[in-house]
Design a protein around this motif. Structure first.
Motif, mmCIF file in Angstrom:
data_model
loop_
_atom_site.group_PDB
_atom_site.id
_atom_site.type_symbol
_atom_site.label_atom_id
_atom_site.label_comp_id
_atom_site.label_asym_id
_atom_site.label_seq_id
_atom_site.Cartn_x
_atom_site.Cartn_y
_atom_site.Cartn_z
ATOM 1 N N UNK A 219 0.813 -1.222 0.000
ATOM 2 C CA UNK A 219 0.000 0.000 0.000
ATOM 3 C C UNK A 219 0.838 1.260 0.000
ATOM 4 N N UNK A 220 2.022 1.208 -0.614
ATOM 5 C CA UNK A 220 2.790 2.413 -0.843
ATOM 6 C C UNK A 220 2.404 3.030 -2.178
ATOM 7 N N UNK A 221 3.192 3.978 -2.676
ATOM 8 C CA UNK A 221 2.875 4.611 -3.964
ATOM 9 C C UNK A 221 2.755 3.615 -5.112
ATOM 10 N N UNK A 222 3.600 2.583 -5.130
ATOM 11 C CA UNK A 222 3.518 1.589 -6.211
ATOM 12 C C UNK A 222 2.219 0.808 -6.129
ATOM 13 N N UNK A 223 1.851 0.362 -4.936
ATOM 14 C CA UNK A 223 0.645 -0.439 -4.775
ATOM 15 C C UNK A 223 -0.616 0.336 -5.110
ATOM 16 N N UNK A 224 -0.730 1.550 -4.560
ATOM 17 C CA UNK A 224 -1.948 2.324 -4.804
ATOM 18 C C UNK A 224 -2.048 2.764 -6.264
ATOM 19 N N UNK A 225 -0.910 3.072 -6.897
ATOM 20 C CA UNK A 225 -0.969 3.457 -8.306
ATOM 21 C C UNK A 225 -1.354 2.269 -9.177
ATOM 22 N N UNK A 226 -0.788 1.098 -8.885
ATOM 23 C CA UNK A 226 -1.180 -0.098 -9.621
ATOM 24 C C UNK A 226 -2.677 -0.358 -9.464
ATOM 25 N N UNK B 289 15.983 8.536 6.847
ATOM 26 C CA UNK B 289 16.633 7.509 6.037
ATOM 27 C C UNK B 289 16.686 7.935 4.567
ATOM 28 N N UNK B 290 16.416 9.216 4.307
ATOM 29 C CA UNK B 290 16.342 9.669 2.913
ATOM 30 C C UNK B 290 16.734 11.138 2.818
ATOM 31 N N UNK B 291 17.967 11.390 2.378
ATOM 32 C CA UNK B 291 18.427 12.772 2.231
ATOM 33 C C UNK B 291 17.663 13.501 1.135
ATOM 34 N N UNK B 292 17.343 12.795 0.047
ATOM 35 C CA UNK B 292 16.602 13.416 -1.047
ATOM 36 C C UNK B 292 15.238 13.898 -0.567
ATOM 37 N N UNK B 293 14.641 13.127 0.336
ATOM 38 C CA UNK B 293 13.316 13.488 0.856
ATOM 39 C C UNK B 293 13.386 14.645 1.846
ATOM 40 N N UNK B 294 14.383 14.635 2.714
ATOM 41 C CA UNK B 294 14.374 15.504 3.893
ATOM 42 C C UNK B 294 15.515 16.506 3.972
ATOM 43 N N UNK C 85 13.563 -2.210 -7.101
ATOM 44 C CA UNK C 85 14.430 -1.068 -7.391
ATOM 45 C C UNK C 85 15.397 -0.795 -6.250
ATOM 46 N N UNK C 86 16.652 -1.228 -6.352
ATOM 47 C CA UNK C 86 17.626 -0.958 -5.298
ATOM 48 C C UNK C 86 18.315 0.386 -5.449
ATOM 49 N N UNK C 87 17.981 1.147 -6.492
ATOM 50 C CA UNK C 87 18.760 2.333 -6.836
ATOM 51 C C UNK C 87 18.048 3.644 -6.544
ATOM 52 N N UNK C 88 16.869 3.859 -7.120
ATOM 53 C CA UNK C 88 16.258 5.189 -7.072
ATOM 54 C C UNK C 88 15.403 5.390 -5.822
ATOM 55 N N UNK C 89 14.508 4.460 -5.549
ATOM 56 C CA UNK C 89 13.797 4.415 -4.283
ATOM 57 C C UNK C 89 13.092 5.725 -3.924
ATOM 58 N N UNK C 90 12.381 6.287 -4.889
ATOM 59 C CA UNK C 90 11.622 7.510 -4.664
ATOM 60 C C UNK C 90 10.137 7.225 -4.829
ATOM 61 N N UNK C 91 9.310 8.046 -4.193
ATOM 62 C CA UNK C 91 7.869 7.845 -4.286
ATOM 63 C C UNK C 91 7.389 7.941 -5.727
ATOM 64 N N UNK D 210 9.104 7.394 -8.551
ATOM 65 C CA UNK D 210 9.524 6.262 -9.379
ATOM 66 C C UNK D 210 8.747 5.012 -8.999
ATOM 67 N N UNK D 211 8.398 4.878 -7.734
ATOM 68 C CA UNK D 211 7.577 3.739 -7.316
ATOM 69 C C UNK D 211 6.190 3.830 -7.937
ATOM 70 N N UNK D 212 5.618 5.038 -7.945
ATOM 71 C CA UNK D 212 4.293 5.214 -8.549
ATOM 72 C C UNK D 212 4.329 4.877 -10.038
ATOM 73 N N UNK D 213 5.367 5.331 -10.721
ATOM 74 C CA UNK D 213 5.494 5.016 -12.152
ATOM 75 C C UNK D 213 5.615 3.517 -12.362
ATOM 76 N N UNK D 214 6.355 2.862 -11.490
ATOM 77 C CA UNK D 214 6.506 1.416 -11.577
ATOM 78 C C UNK D 214 5.175 0.712 -11.364
ATOM 79 N N UNK D 215 4.347 1.243 -10.470
ATOM 80 C CA UNK D 215 3.016 0.675 -10.257
ATOM 81 C C UNK D 215 2.145 0.783 -11.494
#
Length: 325
Positions: free
Chosen positions: A9-16, A132-137, A279-285, A287-292
């Motif tokens: 139920x993260x961005x990938x799950x809900x987008x799928x 746990x995420x410099x890009x996020x915070x 995805x072990x590399x990008x791990x962004x909300x 990119x997860x949504x796009x993957x979904x």
């Protein structure tokens, strides 16, 4: 029996689920009973998700994704998956309640879990200085002193990124040499804002309402010291949540679910995967949504190839699911 079950139920799950619901597949999305919404539920303001120029709180974003998926016909069930049987034409998903649900296709969007230091208050201070995420915070630590824990590429990438905002970045590593690539080491060492603290382990986090510092313990002498920081970024790795599929789905060298090229197709027909679990590399909300999105479209295409007699056995409500034995 369902046409499609989405696990996660993260961005990938809900987008799928959203895309599948708009295709009239009426998916069942199984969210965790405890960790529904994924990592964004522990994130404060998200400023890099498209469509929210003023930013959005992580839990609010996940609530909007859930409501949007439900609006088009997704059923969301808050329970934990304990086992799956992915063999054959019909897949079976068993929940902790004992209920079993069947579908012709399954999307795994189970994400990954950041490795933690295991310290008291680490979870409590998530979003209050621990991240746990410099890009996020990273943006929230402008002109502040922060520390990054870790010695691999991820840690140095985090530290280098944080120098865009922070006035000082300590890299804390429990050994006297780094595991990161030489290129990443050279870049970090050349940055005047980065200082390395060797043979050091964070053994306590200090705080009032937010992080004020950490205790460092020398891994060779055992001597303790205090380090004032306003942010602590933990970059010691993440583990994809693949425990449900061991022995059934192929995994990569990184431990993620293996998929065919840029698709979401796994080694088993009718089984797809999306988001951080691949995805072990990008791990962004985003990119997860796009993957979904990819997973939903792949699943929709797969279902069109199935015999009509199988599709006629599916139902849009729960009457086709199996009760506990």
């Amino acid at each position: 029996m369902r046409q499609l079950i989405v696990i996660g139920s993260g961005p990938a799950g809900y987008t799928a689920a959203l895309y599948a619901a708009r295709a009239n597949l009426r998916p069942l999305l199984i969210a965790s009973s405890v960790e529904a919404g994924g990592d964004l539920m522990n994130t404060t303001e998200v400023e890099n998700f498209p469509g929210f120029p003023e930013g959005v709180m992580g839990p609010d974003l996940m609530d909007k994704m859930q409501r949007q998926a439900e609006k088009f016909g997704t059923e969301v069930l808050f329970d934990d998956v304990t086992s799956v049987d992915l063999t054959g034409d019909i897949k079976t998903v068993t929940l902790s309640s004992g209920e079993r649900h069947q579908a012709l296709a399954v999307v795994f969007a189970t994400g990954s879990a950041y490795r933690k230091l295991g310290l008291a208050d680490e979870d409590r201070l998530s979003g209050r200085g621990v991240s746990w995420c410099a890009t996020c915070d990273g943006f929230f630590f402008r002109d502040r002193t922060v520390a990054v824990v870790g010695g691999g590429d991820s840690a140095l990438e985090e530290a280098t990124f944080l120098t865009r905002f922070a006035s000082k970045v300590y890299v804390i590593h429990r050994r006297d040499s780094l595991r990161a690539s030489q290129a990443m080491q050279d870049r970090a060492r050349a940055n005047d804002k980065i200082e390395f603290l060797w043979n050091a382990e964070v053994t306590a986090i200090h705080s009032a309402d937010s992080v004020t510092g950490v205790t460092l313990t020398d891994t060779t002498t055992g001597e303790a010291s205090e380090l004032p920081v306003e942010g602590l970024f933990v970059a010691i790795g993440a583990d994809p949540r693949v425990h449900l599929v061991h022995g059934q789905l192929d995994l990569t060298a990184d431990g993620t679910i293996a998929v065919d090229g840029r698709s979401s197709r796994t080694n088993l027909p009718g089984v797809f995967a999306a988001g951080d679990v691949i995805d072990p590399t990008y791990r962004q909300a985003v990119t997860a949504a796009a993957s979904g999105t990819v997973a939903a479209l792949d699943a929709e295409h797969f279902l069109t190839t199935l015999p009509d007699e199988l599709l006629r056995r599916t139902t849009s409500d729960r009457t086709g699911d199996l009760a506990a034995a």
